[in-house]
Scaffold this motif. Structure first.
Motif, PDB file in Angstrom:
ATOM      1  N   ASP A  57       0.971  -0.692  -0.258  1.00 28.71           N
ATOM      2  CA  ASP A  57       0.183   0.424  -0.372  1.00 28.71           C
ATOM      3  C   ASP A  57       0.793   1.384   0.209  1.00 28.71           C
ATOM      4  O   ASP A  57       1.022   2.576  -0.471  1.00 28.71           O
ATOM      5  CB  ASP A  57      -0.896  -0.136   0.855  1.00 28.71           C
ATOM      6  CG  ASP A  57      -2.347  -0.243   1.313  1.00 28.71           C
ATOM      7  OD1 ASP A  57      -1.988  -1.294   0.259  1.00 28.71           O
ATOM      8  OD2 ASP A  57      -2.225  -1.282   2.200  1.00 28.71           O
ATOM      9  N   TYR A  58       1.955   1.453   1.014  1.00 34.88           N
ATOM     10  CA  TYR A  58       2.593   2.262   0.675  1.00 34.88           C
ATOM     11  C   TYR A  58       2.931   2.906  -0.245  1.00 34.88           C
ATOM     12  O   TYR A  58       3.270   3.735  -0.947  1.00 34.88           O
ATOM     13  CB  TYR A  58       4.193   2.372   1.660  1.00 34.88           C
ATOM     14  CG  TYR A  58       3.238   2.163   3.429  1.00 34.88           C
ATOM     15  CD1 TYR A  58       1.798   2.978   3.218  1.00 34.88           C
ATOM     16  CD2 TYR A  58       4.479   1.513   4.159  1.00 34.88           C
ATOM     17  CE1 TYR A  58       1.565   2.669   4.941  1.00 34.88           C
ATOM     18  CE2 TYR A  58       3.901   0.798   5.320  1.00 34.88           C
ATOM     19  CZ  TYR A  58       2.483   1.665   5.554  1.00 34.88           C
ATOM     20  OH  TYR A  58       1.782   0.903   6.956  1.00 34.88           O
ATOM     21  N   VAL A  59       3.793   1.580  -0.747  1.00 33.17           N
ATOM     22  CA  VAL A  59       4.677   1.565  -2.483  1.00 33.17           C
ATOM     23  C   VAL A  59       3.533   2.367  -3.577  1.00 33.17           C
ATOM     24  O   VAL A  59       4.381   2.889  -4.057  1.00 33.17           O
ATOM     25  CB  VAL A  59       5.554   0.700  -2.840  1.00 33.17           C
ATOM     26  CG1 VAL A  59       5.908   0.578  -4.485  1.00 33.17           C
ATOM     27  CG2 VAL A  59       6.913   0.325  -1.731  1.00 33.17           C
ATOM     28  N   ARG A  60       2.570   1.384  -3.735  1.00 30.16           N
ATOM     29  CA  ARG A  60       1.482   2.094  -4.537  1.00 30.16           C
ATOM     30  C   ARG A  60       1.664   3.719  -4.343  1.00 30.16           C
ATOM     31  O   ARG A  60       1.217   4.446  -5.434  1.00 30.16           O
ATOM     32  CB  ARG A  60       0.422   1.250  -4.623  1.00 30.16           C
ATOM     33  CG  ARG A  60      -0.962   1.773  -5.366  1.00 30.16           C
ATOM     34  CD  ARG A  60      -2.430   0.611  -5.067  1.00 30.16           C
ATOM     35  NE  ARG A  60      -2.685   0.623  -3.668  1.00 30.16           N
ATOM     36  CZ  ARG A  60      -3.377   1.218  -2.912  1.00 30.16           C
ATOM     37  NH1 ARG A  60      -3.270   2.448  -3.736  1.00 30.16           N
ATOM     38  NH2 ARG A  60      -3.374   1.417  -1.857  1.00 30.16           N
ATOM     39  N   GLN A  61       0.410   4.102  -2.806  1.00 36.08           N
ATOM     40  CA  GLN A  61       0.240   5.432  -2.953  1.00 36.08           C
ATOM     41  C   GLN A  61       1.381   6.193  -2.763  1.00 36.08           C
ATOM     42  O   GLN A  61       1.315   7.220  -3.975  1.00 36.08           O
ATOM     43  CB  GLN A  61       0.004   5.257  -1.384  1.00 36.08           C
ATOM     44  CG  GLN A  61      -1.075   4.533  -0.709  1.00 36.08           C
ATOM     45  CD  GLN A  61      -1.528   4.910   0.571  1.00 36.08           C
ATOM     46  OE1 GLN A  61      -1.480   6.165   0.841  1.00 36.08           O
ATOM     47  NE2 GLN A  61      -1.887   3.691   1.340  1.00 36.08           N
ATOM     48  N   GLY A  62       2.199   6.029  -3.057  1.00 35.45           N
ATOM     49  CA  GLY A  62       3.855   6.453  -3.089  1.00 35.45           C
ATOM     50  C   GLY A  62       4.421   7.025  -4.910  1.00 35.45           C
ATOM     51  O   GLY A  62       4.333   7.850  -4.932  1.00 35.45           O
ATOM     52  N   TRP A  63       3.954   5.548  -5.717  1.00 37.32           N
ATOM     53  CA  TRP A  63       3.674   6.117  -6.675  1.00 37.32           C
ATOM     54  C   TRP A  63       2.498   7.343  -7.854  1.00 37.32           C
ATOM     55  O   TRP A  63       2.985   7.694  -8.403  1.00 37.32           O
ATOM     56  CB  TRP A  63       3.815   4.749  -7.429  1.00 37.32           C
ATOM     57  CG  TRP A  63       3.389   4.352  -9.310  1.00 37.32           C
ATOM     58  CD1 TRP A  63       2.235   3.928  -9.841  1.00 37.32           C
ATOM     59  CD2 TRP A  63       4.319   5.168  -9.982  1.00 37.32           C
ATOM     60  NE1 TRP A  63       2.503   4.737 -10.957  1.00 37.32           N
ATOM     61  CE2 TRP A  63       3.856   4.535 -11.256  1.00 37.32           C
ATOM     62  CE3 TRP A  63       5.715   5.297 -10.268  1.00 37.32           C
ATOM     63  CZ2 TRP A  63       3.847   4.794 -12.385  1.00 37.32           C
ATOM     64  CZ3 TRP A  63       6.243   5.460 -11.518  1.00 37.32           C
ATOM     65  CH2 TRP A  63       5.295   5.262 -12.402  1.00 37.32           C
ATOM     66  N   GLU A  64       1.417   6.476  -6.932  1.00 34.93           N
ATOM     67  CA  GLU A  64       0.378   7.633  -6.926  1.00 34.93           C
ATOM     68  C   GLU A  64       0.334   9.040  -6.671  1.00 34.93           C
ATOM     69  O   GLU A  64       0.594   9.966  -7.926  1.00 34.93           O
ATOM     70  CB  GLU A  64      -0.686   6.930  -6.589  1.00 34.93           C
ATOM     71  CG  GLU A  64      -1.212   5.590  -7.067  1.00 34.93           C
ATOM     72  CD  GLU A  64      -2.630   5.155  -5.952  1.00 34.93           C
ATOM     73  OE1 GLU A  64      -2.595   5.889  -5.521  1.00 34.93           O
ATOM     74  OE2 GLU A  64      -2.821   4.424  -6.316  1.00 34.93           O
ATOM     75  N   MET A  65       0.942   9.211  -5.430  1.00 33.12           N
ATOM     76  CA  MET A  65       2.092  10.760  -5.345  1.00 33.12           C
ATOM     77  C   MET A  65       2.480  11.041  -6.579  1.00 33.12           C
ATOM     78  O   MET A  65       3.006  12.336  -6.412  1.00 33.12           O
ATOM     79  CB  MET A  65       2.411  10.872  -3.638  1.00 33.12           C
ATOM     80  CG  MET A  65       2.367  12.187  -3.155  1.00 33.12           C
ATOM     81  SD  MET A  65       3.260  12.010  -1.662  1.00 33.12           S
ATOM     82  CE  MET A  65       1.410  11.420  -0.718  1.00 33.12           C
ATOM     83  N   PHE A  66       3.392  10.726  -6.921  1.00 28.31           N
ATOM     84  CA  PHE A  66       4.508  10.762  -7.713  1.00 28.31           C
ATOM     85  C   PHE A  66       3.860  11.367  -8.906  1.00 28.31           C
ATOM     86  O   PHE A  66       4.201  12.129  -9.125  1.00 28.31           O
ATOM     87  CB  PHE A  66       5.850   9.511  -8.083  1.00 28.31           C
ATOM     88  CG  PHE A  66       6.933  10.033  -8.857  1.00 28.31           C
ATOM     89  CD1 PHE A  66       7.807  11.175  -8.508  1.00 28.31           C
ATOM     90  CD2 PHE A  66       6.648   9.053  -9.952  1.00 28.31           C
ATOM     91  CE1 PHE A  66       8.950  10.694  -9.803  1.00 28.31           C
ATOM     92  CE2 PHE A  66       7.419   9.516 -11.298  1.00 28.31           C
ATOM     93  CZ  PHE A  66       8.280  10.216 -11.537  1.00 28.31           C
ATOM     94  N   GLN A  67       3.157  10.604  -9.451  1.00 24.40           N
ATOM     95  CA  GLN A  67       2.710  11.320 -10.580  1.00 24.40           C
ATOM     96  C   GLN A  67       1.246  11.900 -10.233  1.00 24.40           C
ATOM     97  O   GLN A  67       2.049  12.184 -11.733  1.00 24.40           O
ATOM     98  CB  GLN A  67       1.237   9.575 -11.034  1.00 24.40           C
ATOM     99  CG  GLN A  67       2.054   8.315 -11.454  1.00 24.40           C
ATOM    100  CD  GLN A  67       1.496   7.539 -11.881  1.00 24.40           C
ATOM    101  OE1 GLN A  67       0.470   6.790 -11.030  1.00 24.40           O
ATOM    102  NE2 GLN A  67       1.333   7.054 -12.758  1.00 24.40           N
ATOM    103  N   LYS A  68       1.014  12.332  -9.558  1.00 25.01           N
ATOM    104  CA  LYS A  68       0.449  13.723  -9.335  1.00 25.01           C
ATOM    105  C   LYS A  68       1.022  15.214  -9.333  1.00 25.01           C
ATOM    106  O   LYS A  68       0.975  16.051  -9.962  1.00 25.01           O
ATOM    107  CB  LYS A  68      -0.235  13.532  -8.535  1.00 25.01           C
ATOM    108  CG  LYS A  68      -2.231  12.614  -8.632  1.00 25.01           C
ATOM    109  CD  LYS A  68      -2.282  12.657  -7.841  1.00 25.01           C
ATOM    110  CE  LYS A  68      -3.617  10.891  -7.467  1.00 25.01           C
ATOM    111  NZ  LYS A  68      -4.310  11.381  -6.526  1.00 25.01           N
ATOM    112  N   ASN A  69       2.530  14.923  -9.140  1.00 28.36           N
ATOM    113  CA  ASN A  69       3.644  16.081  -8.954  1.00 28.36           C
ATOM    114  C   ASN A  69       4.368  15.485  -9.576  1.00 28.36           C
ATOM    115  O   ASN A  69       5.757  16.006  -9.192  1.00 28.36           O
ATOM    116  CB  ASN A  69       3.649  16.568  -7.846  1.00 28.36           C
ATOM    117  CG  ASN A  69       2.036  17.354  -7.283  1.00 28.36           C
ATOM    118  OD1 ASN A  69       1.555  16.531  -6.293  1.00 28.36           O
ATOM    119  ND2 ASN A  69       2.160  18.298  -7.589  1.00 28.36           N
TER     120      ASN A  69
END
Length: 218
Positions: free
Chosen positions: A29-41
């Motif tokens: 979950d942490y890695v997935r959310q980290g990837w999603e956060m990166f994509q947004k900015n």
């Protein structure tokens, strides 16, 4: 917080309750959310990572003196990722200048890096295992300093106590983040432009999930 403030002592009671209650570590979950956060900015994260690379490269050209300079700056630069991640986690918009707000916590971050580095190195020299234990145990130090304005030694001790509760689970998280960055290095180093911010965000998300966010401004 001013760059050369030592930080403050905070009430340890909330952390003691949390340690007693325990927690779960959700690596995927942490890695997935980290990837999603990166994509947004993505532009901001890659731009800042390039700045870090340039500072590192310039420092390397200055030999031993440059290494000392970069070591002094590294904790504040890493804290920049954390501050941006925290802002995104509570729904705030970010500006590129937010990445440099880690320098508002320069002294406690520098002292924490120096003290933890010495203790981890000593642990590795003596029996290896104590060094590994401490390296993992200090994962939350940066976050505690910027989130609670905490002094470096209390941040180190609280991080160690929280992580010791589920040390092997956090060790698994640390290994996963290390592996992602290793893949970034193997991709001709260019992959670090992605892996470095993704793993930094994932670590900040883990802190928020396990410890919770205290502040709303950093």
């Amino acid at each position: 917080m001013a760059a050369f403030d030592f930080g403050i002592k905070v009430d340890p009671a909330p952390f003691d309750r949390q340690i007693n209650e325990g927690y779960q570590v959700n690596i995927s979950d942490y890695v997935r959310q980290g990837w999603e956060m990166f994509q947004k900015n993505i532009g901001e994260f890659i731009g800042f990572t390039l700045v870090v690379f340039v500072i590192s490269a310039l420092s390397a050209r200055m030999n031993a003196f440059g290494s000392i300079i970069f070591s002094a700056l590294a904790a504040s630069l890493y804290a920049g990722y954390s501050i941006v991640a925290f802002k995104r986690l509570i729904g705030q918009e970010i500006q590129f200048s937010d990445f440099f707000k880690g320098f508002n916590y320069f002294l406690p971050l520098f002292l924490a890096g120096l003290a933890s580095g010495l203790l981890v190195s000593l642990g590795i020299v003596l029996l290896v295992i104590p060094g590994i234990y401490l390296a993992v145990s200090y994962v939350f130090v940066t976050f505690l300093i910027i989130d609670h304005r905490m002094d470096f030694w209390q941040a180190m001790e609280i991080s160690r106590k929280i992580i010791t509760k589920e040390w092997f689970a956090v060790f698994g998280l640390a290994l996963a983040l290390f592996a992602i960055n290793l893949l970034g290095v193997l991709a001709l180093g260019v992959g670090l432009l992605v892996s470095a911010p993704v793993t930094a965000c994932a670590a900040a998300i883990a802190y928020k999930d396990i410890v919770g966010l205290h502040a709303s401004e950093w």
